[in-house]
Design a protein around this motif. Sequence first.
Motif, PDB file in Angstrom:
ATOM      1  N   THR A  67     -49.453 -27.324 -78.311  1.00  0.00           N
ATOM      2  CA  THR A  67     -48.463 -26.355 -78.348  1.00  0.00           C
ATOM      3  C   THR A  67     -47.542 -26.319 -79.690  1.00  0.00           C
ATOM      4  N   THR A  68     -47.212 -27.477 -79.946  1.00  0.00           N
ATOM      5  CA  THR A  68     -46.283 -27.807 -81.372  1.00  0.00           C
ATOM      6  C   THR A  68     -47.166 -27.858 -82.725  1.00  0.00           C
ATOM      7  N   ALA A  69     -48.136 -28.041 -82.667  1.00  0.00           N
ATOM      8  CA  ALA A  69     -49.016 -27.974 -83.995  1.00  0.00           C
ATOM      9  C   ALA A  69     -49.071 -26.830 -84.601  1.00  0.00           C
ATOM     10  N   PRO A  70     -49.058 -25.564 -84.131  1.00  0.00           N
ATOM     11  CA  PRO A  70     -49.070 -24.235 -84.724  1.00  0.00           C
ATOM     12  C   PRO A  70     -47.715 -24.162 -85.239  1.00  0.00           C
ATOM     13  N   THR A  71     -46.759 -24.428 -84.721  1.00  0.00           N
ATOM     14  CA  THR A  71     -45.407 -24.381 -85.108  1.00  0.00           C
ATOM     15  C   THR A  71     -45.184 -25.187 -86.528  1.00  0.00           C
ATOM     16  N   VAL A  72     -45.735 -26.340 -86.473  1.00  0.00           N
ATOM     17  CA  VAL A  72     -45.705 -27.016 -87.732  1.00  0.00           C
ATOM     18  C   VAL A  72     -46.480 -26.719 -88.782  1.00  0.00           C
ATOM     19  N   SER A 130     -59.507 -36.662 -81.592  1.00  0.00           N
ATOM     20  CA  SER A 130     -58.231 -36.595 -80.764  1.00  0.00           C
ATOM     21  C   SER A 130     -56.841 -36.216 -81.128  1.00  0.00           C
ATOM     22  N   GLY A 131     -56.782 -36.264 -82.605  1.00  0.00           N
ATOM     23  CA  GLY A 131     -55.552 -36.294 -83.343  1.00  0.00           C
ATOM     24  C   GLY A 131     -55.996 -34.974 -84.518  1.00  0.00           C
ATOM     25  N   LEU A 132     -54.669 -34.774 -85.290  1.00  0.00           N
ATOM     26  CA  LEU A 132     -54.800 -33.755 -86.023  1.00  0.00           C
ATOM     27  C   LEU A 132     -54.376 -34.403 -87.589  1.00  0.00           C
ATOM     28  N   ALA A 133     -54.919 -34.145 -88.385  1.00  0.00           N
ATOM     29  CA  ALA A 133     -54.470 -34.527 -89.995  1.00  0.00           C
ATOM     30  C   ALA A 133     -54.449 -33.015 -90.918  1.00  0.00           C
ATOM     31  N   LEU A 134     -53.967 -33.219 -91.670  1.00  0.00           N
ATOM     32  CA  LEU A 134     -53.646 -32.077 -92.793  1.00  0.00           C
ATOM     33  C   LEU A 134     -54.994 -32.128 -93.450  1.00  0.00           C
ATOM     34  N   ARG A 135     -55.642 -30.946 -93.771  1.00  0.00           N
ATOM     35  CA  ARG A 135     -56.793 -30.752 -94.370  1.00  0.00           C
ATOM     36  C   ARG A 135     -56.486 -31.360 -95.926  1.00  0.00           C
ATOM     37  N   PRO A 136     -57.711 -31.773 -96.372  1.00  0.00           N
ATOM     38  CA  PRO A 136     -57.593 -32.385 -98.085  1.00  0.00           C
ATOM     39  C   PRO A 136     -56.931 -31.095 -98.780  1.00  0.00           C
ATOM     40  N   GLU A 137     -57.326 -29.961 -98.507  1.00  0.00           N
ATOM     41  CA  GLU A 137     -56.889 -28.564 -99.465  1.00  0.00           C
ATOM     42  C   GLU A 137     -55.130 -28.709 -99.193  1.00  0.00           C
ATOM     43  N   HIS A 138     -54.878 -29.183 -98.293  1.00  0.00           N
ATOM     44  CA  HIS A 138     -53.144 -28.941 -98.140  1.00  0.00           C
ATOM     45  C   HIS A 138     -52.646 -30.511 -98.418  1.00  0.00           C
ATOM     46  N   ALA A 155     -55.734 -20.326 -84.984  1.00  0.00           N
ATOM     47  CA  ALA A 155     -56.376 -19.994 -86.341  1.00  0.00           C
ATOM     48  C   ALA A 155     -55.279 -20.773 -87.025  1.00  0.00           C
ATOM     49  N   LEU A 156     -54.063 -20.524 -86.959  1.00  0.00           N
ATOM     50  CA  LEU A 156     -52.837 -20.880 -87.957  1.00  0.00           C
ATOM     51  C   LEU A 156     -53.076 -22.657 -87.927  1.00  0.00           C
ATOM     52  N   MET A 157     -53.258 -23.098 -86.574  1.00  0.00           N
ATOM     53  CA  MET A 157     -53.277 -24.689 -86.573  1.00  0.00           C
ATOM     54  C   MET A 157     -54.566 -25.107 -87.260  1.00  0.00           C
ATOM     55  N   ASP A 158     -55.371 -24.430 -87.036  1.00  0.00           N
ATOM     56  CA  ASP A 158     -56.867 -24.663 -87.890  1.00  0.00           C
ATOM     57  C   ASP A 158     -56.804 -24.621 -89.325  1.00  0.00           C
ATOM     58  N   ARG A 159     -56.199 -23.596 -89.770  1.00  0.00           N
ATOM     59  CA  ARG A 159     -55.901 -23.599 -91.153  1.00  0.00           C
ATOM     60  C   ARG A 159     -55.355 -24.745 -92.062  1.00  0.00           C
ATOM     61  N   PHE A 160     -54.474 -25.469 -91.388  1.00  0.00           N
ATOM     62  CA  PHE A 160     -53.850 -26.517 -92.009  1.00  0.00           C
ATOM     63  C   PHE A 160     -54.340 -27.781 -91.513  1.00  0.00           C
ATOM     64  N   PHE A 161     -54.760 -27.804 -90.095  1.00  0.00           N
ATOM     65  CA  PHE A 161     -54.930 -29.290 -89.706  1.00  0.00           C
ATOM     66  C   PHE A 161     -56.628 -29.428 -89.354  1.00  0.00           C
ATOM     67  N   GLU A 162     -57.126 -30.595 -89.424  1.00  0.00           N
ATOM     68  CA  GLU A 162     -58.302 -30.890 -89.024  1.00  0.00           C
ATOM     69  C   GLU A 162     -58.346 -31.819 -87.926  1.00  0.00           C
ATOM     70  N   PRO A 163     -59.312 -31.974 -86.773  1.00  0.00           N
ATOM     71  CA  PRO A 163     -59.361 -33.146 -85.826  1.00  0.00           C
ATOM     72  C   PRO A 163     -59.783 -34.705 -86.630  1.00  0.00           C
TER      73      PRO A 163
END
Length: 362
Positions: free
Chosen positions: A142-147, A283-291, A261-269
Amino acid sequence: MKHVDEYRDPALAQELAARIRRLSRTPARFMELCGTHTMALARHGLHAMLPPTVSMVSGPGCPVCVTATEEIDRAVKLARTPGVVVATFGDLVRVPGSRGSLAAQRAGGAAVEVVYSPLDAVSLAAKRPEAQVVFLGIGFETTAPTVAAAILTAEQQGLKNFSVLSAHKLLPPALGALLSGPDLGLGGFLCPGHVTTVIGTACYEPVARERGLPCVVAGFEPVDVLASILMLVKQVEEGRSEVEIQYQRAVSPQGNPAAVALMDRFFEPVDAPWRGLGVIAASGLALRPEHAKWDAARRFDLEVPPAQDHPGCRCGEVLRGMLTPPECKLFATACTPSSPVGPCMVSSEGTCAAWYRYRREE
């Protein structure tokens, strides 16, 4: 669409409870997977309206509660870093880590700001160009896309003093880990409305099909919750195990593809630690290397010693549905909302907080 007051109608709630009592013959233990449902059940006295054949147990649905101690420790270390302003939601400030809380750091002079949304943290960074503003990203899908939207906004504004420390969690892997653990004797799940609004219902299909456990996505008002429990009871009595949506005014089976899609653009599992459940793969999300430039874990030294939980705190077992808060010796004695030992007593969605406020007489 009905007015929200209709979902709070006491007469309709009583009617639904009566239907549950008439229909339920098979003992069933249902787990709610959302802390807001836990609090709604307690606040409105819904447990007392259910027949002896139906019981509700809380699961790992409180995002503050499942945040691991080591993640709190990193946030505390970050707050001690000169020139850093930590921005976070209010509940997280009081969660104890191994060596104190963010509230204790703030009392000692650290810059810890409570914000109401990730965009507030971006605004804070724009107003404080001399400081490094770090938003503590916690919560589920719920909150990851807002971040992610906040990072996009910071990028558009050209801010160089904003970053995110991500401790986001993904619900489906945790549900899988829960079902792979000790048998909890569950008869079905009350599924979270907010999370499902984003990710849709596909993740619950294997639970219903392969595990034979009914799933109902529920809204948050008293009538929503009782109607959802009635749907679960009907499935049990009819020998069905399906995924149904009670919260149809907000949830669709496909969820919100744009938010995903917005969440996946910035984060990866990534593998992530959960309080009570341990480390769960992907089970978690970290910022992708390009970000990476927005990633506080890369920007700052956040190595911390091994985490140390309070030896008497049983939040982990509460989050797994293995015991109720009064079964913890610290509940309502050493651990209270004014002096919490564990996060389940801190959070506004915590099971211990719900019991303390509304169910202690039980």
